[in-house]
Design a protein around this motif. Structure first.
Motif, PDB file in Angstrom:
ATOM      1  N   LYS A 123      85.171  49.362 -20.268  1.00  0.00           N
ATOM      2  CA  LYS A 123      83.962  50.117 -20.214  1.00  0.00           C
ATOM      3  C   LYS A 123      84.095  51.208 -19.234  1.00  0.00           C
ATOM      4  N   GLU A 124      84.782  51.356 -18.188  1.00  0.00           N
ATOM      5  CA  GLU A 124      84.987  52.296 -17.453  1.00  0.00           C
ATOM      6  C   GLU A 124      85.713  53.585 -18.163  1.00  0.00           C
ATOM      7  N   GLN A 125      86.772  52.977 -18.716  1.00  0.00           N
ATOM      8  CA  GLN A 125      87.431  54.201 -19.616  1.00  0.00           C
ATOM      9  C   GLN A 125      86.534  54.587 -20.715  1.00  0.00           C
ATOM     10  N   GLU A 126      85.607  53.848 -21.261  1.00  0.00           N
ATOM     11  CA  GLU A 126      84.815  54.526 -22.209  1.00  0.00           C
ATOM     12  C   GLU A 126      83.869  55.596 -21.783  1.00  0.00           C
ATOM     13  N   ILE A 127      83.446  55.387 -20.478  1.00  0.00           N
ATOM     14  CA  ILE A 127      82.778  56.349 -19.818  1.00  0.00           C
ATOM     15  C   ILE A 127      83.332  57.827 -19.441  1.00  0.00           C
ATOM     16  N   GLU A 128      84.660  57.409 -19.005  1.00  0.00           N
ATOM     17  CA  GLU A 128      85.318  58.494 -18.704  1.00  0.00           C
ATOM     18  C   GLU A 128      85.999  59.341 -19.910  1.00  0.00           C
ATOM     19  N   ASP A 129      86.003  58.624 -21.099  1.00  0.00           N
ATOM     20  CA  ASP A 129      86.337  59.284 -22.488  1.00  0.00           C
ATOM     21  C   ASP A 129      84.790  60.014 -22.969  1.00  0.00           C
ATOM     22  N   GLN A 130      83.563  59.702 -22.597  1.00  0.00           N
ATOM     23  CA  GLN A 130      82.459  60.531 -23.137  1.00  0.00           C
ATOM     24  C   GLN A 130      82.257  61.438 -21.955  1.00  0.00           C
ATOM     25  N   ARG A 131      82.741  61.574 -20.786  1.00  0.00           N
ATOM     26  CA  ARG A 131      82.814  62.809 -20.147  1.00  0.00           C
ATOM     27  C   ARG A 131      83.686  64.023 -20.546  1.00  0.00           C
ATOM     28  N   ASN A 132      84.612  63.218 -20.976  1.00  0.00           N
ATOM     29  CA  ASN A 132      85.920  64.520 -21.556  1.00  0.00           C
ATOM     30  C   ASN A 132      86.294  64.021 -22.773  1.00  0.00           C
ATOM     31  N   ARG A 173      85.429  45.248 -18.249  1.00  0.00           N
ATOM     32  CA  ARG A 173      85.130  46.260 -17.194  1.00  0.00           C
ATOM     33  C   ARG A 173      85.953  47.380 -17.190  1.00  0.00           C
ATOM     34  N   TYR A 190      86.385  48.400 -28.406  1.00  0.00           N
ATOM     35  CA  TYR A 190      86.541  49.538 -27.778  1.00  0.00           C
ATOM     36  C   TYR A 190      87.762  50.338 -28.359  1.00  0.00           C
TER      37      TYR A 190
END
Length: 434
Positions: free
Chosen positions: A213-222, A210, A258
């Protein structure tokens, strides 16, 4: 604005008023006193002495009860082998990490004595300043071959090994995912790294995924920031605070999914788990190249002092310039390095000792489960187990006193146990008393 008539220009009246006020304010600031001197009243010598006598300084440290466990300890005389003399009484030793019995092994002691006569007691210098002896290089080579890695590096203090290795790689801005049950040396390494720490529930791979995944989403934003941010997972092979094993195969899957690096602390599992004592990687049959860095101390199964890290050459070489415990500490005394080499010789010559150790652990684990009022925490094959009260009183101090009374009861009957000690105010997640 200025109004001009032929050769003359004049400003509006309010400009002149404001400028006049500013000039007067500046003059006032220049000539006025910035503070008022308080009238002095000279004290007599008697008044000074009275004030000094009345002054009570604040204590440098909080007041502590004389009954505190840290101030009342059991005294050991003689070698802590299978039998140990505690407070003048010979007991069966269940209170040390001498898992393979090397602490009192004649071969190990003779090698240490030979090295002592040749090299002396210590080194009095870090590895980079005439503190590197041939026996250090031999031990590093032997550890690398034993663990089947490219290279190894040794430290002179077990606690400082992982505490130095983590900040050597993880810096400010990097992200580290850590198990909540991580030992205190890992916590100090994380603190020194100044990285962003994310804790996941103990051995809970769903909670870890979990967070990933949260970090992966954050990486996609920046994505720009993500390209320069390193990510690590830090776990123990066999947890000292819980006596259970990490799910290493699942961790390796998450690593590749990941794109994170795994640091594995094996102080409790090295020389214990696996057919040849190589630790949790051998225990699960995981390729050791899938682990980015393995660290362990030599103060448990090997019965020496210090610790080591092993892995790929380019990873290990980085520590020789960035590992604080390596660069700034006096190197390992040669006699202790020689003792560790001889312990490795015995481990390679007689792998049957690991089978015997596991069988003894299972036997003790089963016997402890029959004791009413306490529960056994840990795997059946773990060499260090926790005994906790089956029903807590709700007060940590009360539980600790109850456990201490059990330890004293056993000491009277010539069985040496010990309380698990923690720095209560420093631990990130304080384990229950045991």
């Amino acid at each position: 604005r200025l109004h001009c008539d032929n050769q003359w220009c004049w400003a509006p009246a309010y400009h002149l008023v404001l400028e006049g006020i500013l000039i007067l304010w500046i003059i006032r600031l220049l000539f006025s006193k910035t503070y008022k001197l308080q009238e002095r009243s000279d004290l007599t010598e008697k008044e000074k002495e009275d004030l000094i006598e009345e002054w009570q300084p604040e204590p440098l440290v909080p007041l502590m009860s004389k009954d505190h466990p840290s101030l009342n300890y059991d005294i050991v005389t003689g070698p802590p082998s299978h039998k140990i003399i505690v407070n003048g009484k010979e007991c069966i030793n269940f209170a040390s990490f001498n898992f393979l019995g090397f602490l009192d092994n004649e071969r190990v002691k003779q090698k240490a004595l030979t090295s002592l006569r040749r090299y002396g007691v210590g080194t009095c210098g870090p590895r980079g300043f005439y503190g590197t002896f041939d026996v250090h290089l031999e031990l590093e080579d032997r550890l690398a071959k034993f663990m089947k890695t490219e290279e190894a590096i040794i430290y002179s203090y077990g606690f400082a090994t992982i505490a130095s290795a983590i900040p050597a790689y993880s810096k400010r801005g990097d992200i580290v995912f850590v198990d909540e049950a991580a030992c205190f040396s890992i916590q100090k390494g994380l603190q020194a790294s100044r990285s962003f720490i994310k804790y996941f529930k103990h051995n809970d791979m769903e909670d870890l995924e979990r967070l990933l995944k949260e970090q992966e989403i954050e990486d996609q934003r920046n994505p720009r920031k993500a390209r320069v941010t390193r990510r690590f997972i830090v776990v123990e092979g066999l947890y000292i605070n819980t006596a259970d094993v990490c799910p290493l195969p699942d961790l390796v899957k998450l690593k590749y999914k990941y794109k994170v690096r795994i640091f594995l602390e094996e102080s409790m599992s090295f020389g214990v788990l696996g057919e040849h004592g190589r630790g949790v990687t051998e225990h699960f049959g995981v390729n050791i190249d899938d682990i980015d860095l393995i660290s362990a101390n030599m103060e448990n199964a090997v019965a020496s002092i210090g610790g080591f890290c092993c892995g790929r050459s380019f990873v290990i070489d980085h520590q020789r310039l960035s590992g604080q415990g390596y660069c700034f500490s006096a190197s390992l005394p040669p006699m202790l390095a020689a003792a560790a080499i001889e312990a490795l010789n015995i481990m390679e010559e007689d792998p049957e000792i690991f089978t015997i150790l596991r069988e003894k652990c299972k036997h003790v684990h089963k016997a402890l489960q029959e004791i009413p009022g306490v529960k056994v925490v840990g795997e059946a094959y773990a060499p260090a187990l926790h005994l906790q009260l089956e029903r807590s009183s709700g007060s940590r101090d009360t539980d600790v006193r109850m456990l201490r009374s059990i330890v004293d009861y056993c000491l009277e009957r010539q069985i040496a146990l010990t309380l698990a000690r923690y720095l209560d105010k420093e631990e990130r997640f304080l384990p229950p008393p045991s």
